[in-house]
Design a protein around this motif. Structure first.
Motif, PDB file in Angstrom:
ATOM      1  N   GLU A  38       3.624 111.742  63.809  1.00 39.35           N
ATOM      2  CA  GLU A  38       4.360 110.758  64.605  1.00 39.35           C
ATOM      3  C   GLU A  38       5.598 110.317  63.828  1.00 39.35           C
ATOM      4  O   GLU A  38       5.532 110.079  62.628  1.00 39.35           O
ATOM      5  N   THR A  40       9.258 107.805  64.254  1.00 35.76           N
ATOM      6  CA  THR A  40       9.998 106.818  65.032  1.00 35.76           C
ATOM      7  C   THR A  40      11.459 107.245  65.074  1.00 35.76           C
ATOM      8  O   THR A  40      11.921 108.007  64.217  1.00 35.76           O
ATOM      9  N   THR A  59       8.595 115.812  76.607  1.00 35.91           N
ATOM     10  CA  THR A  59       7.189 115.977  76.247  1.00 35.91           C
ATOM     11  C   THR A  59       7.003 115.488  74.811  1.00 35.91           C
ATOM     12  O   THR A  59       7.708 115.932  73.912  1.00 35.91           O
ATOM     13  N   ARG A  62       8.190 109.011  73.467  1.00 37.02           N
ATOM     14  CA  ARG A  62       7.925 107.718  74.096  1.00 37.02           C
ATOM     15  C   ARG A  62       9.090 106.783  73.765  1.00 37.02           C
ATOM     16  O   ARG A  62       9.400 106.578  72.603  1.00 37.02           O
ATOM     17  N   ASN A  64      10.119 103.164  73.569  1.00 41.42           N
ATOM     18  CA  ASN A  64       9.409 101.889  73.498  1.00 41.42           C
ATOM     19  C   ASN A  64      10.257 100.698  73.897  1.00 41.42           C
ATOM     20  O   ASN A  64       9.735  99.732  74.441  1.00 41.42           O
ATOM     21  N   GLY A  81      12.063 104.393  69.850  1.00 43.58           N
ATOM     22  CA  GLY A  81      10.983 105.171  70.418  1.00 43.58           C
ATOM     23  C   GLY A  81      10.204 105.934  69.373  1.00 43.58           C
ATOM     24  O   GLY A  81      10.391 105.740  68.172  1.00 43.58           O
ATOM     25  N   GLU A  82       9.322 106.806  69.860  1.00 44.75           N
ATOM     26  CA  GLU A  82       8.454 107.607  69.009  1.00 44.75           C
ATOM     27  C   GLU A  82       8.423 109.042  69.498  1.00 44.75           C
ATOM     28  O   GLU A  82       8.556 109.299  70.695  1.00 44.75           O
ATOM     29  N   TYR A  84       5.998 112.553  69.085  1.00 43.95           N
ATOM     30  CA  TYR A  84       4.709 113.078  68.642  1.00 43.95           C
ATOM     31  C   TYR A  84       4.759 114.598  68.693  1.00 43.95           C
ATOM     32  O   TYR A  84       5.313 115.165  69.626  1.00 43.95           O
TER      33      TYR A  84
END
Length: 87
Positions: A38, A40, A59, A62, A64, A81-82, A84
């Motif tokens: 993960e 940021t 895909t 995220r 945030n 955001g993040e 993954y």
């Protein structure tokens, strides 16, 4: 993701979130090992995020937080955001 930001000339900062070593529970059951990472990200831009991410494959992404502010030059966007991904 890096090429997405480079394509619209946005400086973005990335940070890695370390994997937490999870201990066995009270029955000595070990959880499965995490097989993903993960990160940021954060950037500031005068380009609306909707336009930046319009054609992107998000895909594993995220968003945030989007903070919109106004100054003499118009609207400014701070986006956090993040990301993954498996490793």
């Amino acid at each position: 993701m890096i090429s997405l930001f480079q394509g619209v000339n946005i400086d973005v900062s990335f940070g890695e979130i370390p994997i937490i070593d999870v201990k066995p529970n009270e029955y000595n059951e070990k959880p499965p090992k995490q097989d993903w990472r993960e990160y940021t990200f954060e950037f500031n831009s005068s380009i609306p995020p909707r336009m930046i991410f319009k054609d992107a494959d998000l895909t594993g992404v995220r968003i945030n937080k989007v903070i919109v502010s106004k100054d003499s030059g118009g609207l400014k966007y701070n986006v956090k955001g993040e990301i993954y991904g498996k490793y």
